[in-house]
Every structure is written in C-alpha cells, then in structure tokens.
Motif scaffolding. Sequence first.
Motif, mmCIF file in Angstrom:
data_model
loop_
_atom_site.group_PDB
_atom_site.id
_atom_site.type_symbol
_atom_site.label_atom_id
_atom_site.label_comp_id
_atom_site.label_asym_id
_atom_site.label_seq_id
_atom_site.Cartn_x
_atom_site.Cartn_y
_atom_site.Cartn_z
ATOM 1 N N SER A 110 3.381 -5.375 4.794
ATOM 2 C CA SER A 110 2.739 -5.809 3.553
ATOM 3 C C SER A 110 3.711 -5.968 2.396
ATOM 4 O O SER A 110 3.474 -6.769 1.479
ATOM 5 N N GLU A 170 -5.836 -10.190 4.719
ATOM 6 C CA GLU A 170 -6.028 -10.939 3.470
ATOM 7 C C GLU A 170 -7.519 -11.171 3.190
ATOM 8 O O GLU A 170 -7.980 -11.034 2.045
ATOM 9 N N ASP A 221 -9.068 -7.968 2.014
ATOM 10 C CA ASP A 221 -8.667 -7.707 0.634
ATOM 11 C C ASP A 221 -9.562 -8.469 -0.346
ATOM 12 O O ASP A 221 -10.039 -7.910 -1.342
ATOM 13 N N HIS A 222 -9.776 -9.731 -0.056
ATOM 14 C CA HIS A 222 -10.569 -10.577 -0.945
ATOM 15 C C HIS A 222 -12.011 -10.062 -1.042
ATOM 16 O O HIS A 222 -12.559 -9.927 -2.151
#
Length: 401
Positions: free
Chosen positions: A184, A241, A244-245
């Motif tokens: 990351s 990702e 995360d969103h």
Amino acid sequence: MLELLAYLQDPELVARFQRRCGLFLVEAAHHSGGRTRDPEPTPVHADKPREQLRGRWDHQDKNSNYKHKENGYAVGGCSKPQYEVRNWLLHFLFLFSAGMGHEIFYITCLPCVHWSVDPFLCRRLVNMWAVVMYVGQVMKDVLKLPRPPSPPVVKLETRVDAEYGLPSTHAMAATAISFTLLLSAPSRIQFQFEVGLLIAATLSSLVCLSRLYTGMHSVLDVICGVLISGFLMFLTYPYWETFDHLQLTSRISPVVALAVPFFLCYTYPELEHYSTTRGDTTIILGAGAGSSVGYWVNEQLGQTFEPQGTLPVPLPTLTADTLALGAARLFVGVVALVGTRQVMKTLSLQVLYSWYKVRKRDDSARRRREIEVPYKFVTYTAVGLVNSIVVNRVFILLGLL
C-alpha cells in the motif's frame, strides 16, 4: 504428504530449534518443599522417552512450590518445566519479536502510523489485520489442533496455552501487516521498494521464528499461518480500492462496520473450555469497527488528516525535532487510548453486571459470552473512535500536528 505434515507437526522439531538457539529443557532434582536442587541442572536429551519425562515433571509439580533464577539459569517450579538459557541475545530478540505479534502491540503501534505517517495506511492495515485474525482465530477453534507439548518443548508463554495451535495467528498478523504496508505504501510514500521488502520479510520472519522459540507453535502451525495470510491478501488485494471507497463514502458503512463484527464476535464458535481466543478476537474486531466508523466520520467532515500535495510524498527527515514531535504525539495518543479503554471498560462492565445481576467482584462472570463480548466490543470500539476522530484534533490543539 501425510508424512511431511506429521514431520512438520513433530514437537521434537521445535525442541531442536530451541536447543540450537540456546534454550534447553532441564531436569533438577530437589526434595519435597523445594529446599534443594542440583547446582547444575541437566539438559533433557531428545532420546529419552517422552512418557518418562512427562511423569517426572508431573512428580516434580506435585512436590514443589519454588521458583529460582540463579547463575544464568531461568528455572521455574510449580507448573512450569525448568529451562536454561545459554544465548541471552537470541532469547531477548525472540521474546521481543513474540511481543510484536500480540494484540496489544498492534493496538498501540498501528495508531502511530495514523498519527505520524498516513491515516490511509493505518486504515488499510487495520482492515487486513481484522480479516486475517478473525479467520485465524476461528480456524484454531474449529480445527482444535493442540500446541506442542512440554516436554520436549520449553514453553515460555502461559496466557495463551489454553488456545489451540494451528494456524499461528502471530505469523498471520505479522505477514499481513508487513506486506499490506509494503503493497500500500508505494502509492503514498516515496521509498526504495527493495529496502521495504527486506524489512517486511525480516520483521515477519522474526515473529514467525519467535513462535518456535517460545514453544507455542509447531513448524506446521507457522507455515500454515503464513500461507493462509498470503492467500487472504491475494484474494482481497484486487478489491482494496473498492472497499476503501465504500468504507469512506457509503451511507450504510457505519452500520455495517458495527453490526457485522459484533455479530461475528457474538456467534464465535463455542468451546468446551474457556479460551482467550474469543475475547482477543472481539478486541481486534471492536478496534477495527471503531476505526472504520471514525474514518467515515472524518471523510464526511472533510478532514482526513492525510498528507497534502502530490502523492507519493517523500518520507519526513529524521531530525531531533521530528523525533521529539513524534514522541510527544505517541505519549499524548497512548494516554488518550489507555484512558478511553479504562473508562469504557469500567462503565460497560457496571452496566452489564447490573443488567445480568452479577456481583461486581465475580471476575469469572467476565468470561460469559453475554458479558465478555459486549464489554470488550464497546470498549475497543470507543478506542478505535477516539484514535481516528479525536486524537489528531487534540494534536492540533496542542500544536503537535
């Protein structure tokens, strides 16, 4: 294949590793009451029948109530077989490495990534840590494979001895934390990937080897822990990702972040005896749930405390001022988290004891599922919330951020 698995599960393999590192199980003759013992404990040899050794230790346990630490020997009486340390450097190195795999280490050190590096990276680490630890803890209590017996193995930890062995959650956590950070960080921070890879491999290897040195896991336990953790990372990496969103922007994110972990903790597999696995799992998922809600709140408020400017940003220069500032943030942050933990633990236990009409002095009541799970989940959810929402704002007020 079965022969290979049996070989990797053999406790004598762990005992040989301990002896190579200077840790020996020893025999010490003494009279009833523990008033005398041999001046030089005798190492236990691998070729002695395990049943003979087991009987000898049982006999000593029934007739002794002493503890000694003399002449370079670390000797335990009562319920612990005696052991001799011949390489103190490796001894302290592996004990420190074992400490890096405990839940309390991650709960106090992962926030440092949030406070001094990048909250984005802390969020990734907490998410992956919660996933691998839940899977590992449940697998332990479903498979129910025992830890290596003593003798022939020297056991240096007692708190988790009631837990089952496979897989090693220390190995799982160390692998997940090290390599999640490695994967990351390149998009956030400028650093040489080869150096990061070396550091990740070294730290995770030390934690894995420490589980053998402390006698808490077989080689098979450790290898399975690393492989399971690697598999979970491989399986989830394409969706990091997207998660995360959703975690930061979805309206139902806080509800899911609290409801799902609490449900998983409350429905944790029951055992025929009490084990620390359920409580430790609740601590981890509670801290993860609180942090997740906190990051969502910060996103809604438009103050995420993430690095400003073009990413990836350069690593901060390690000057005396930088180190002093980091130490001050660490002190203030730890005080805030420890204080939150103590207050919430006291309040939640009082409420639950009153609700279930349990005497406050009845410490065994804390082991009941209807008390242990809610009080630990609420306590560490509050810790996660304070870490992600409050602490950085306190830093700003104190001029530390």
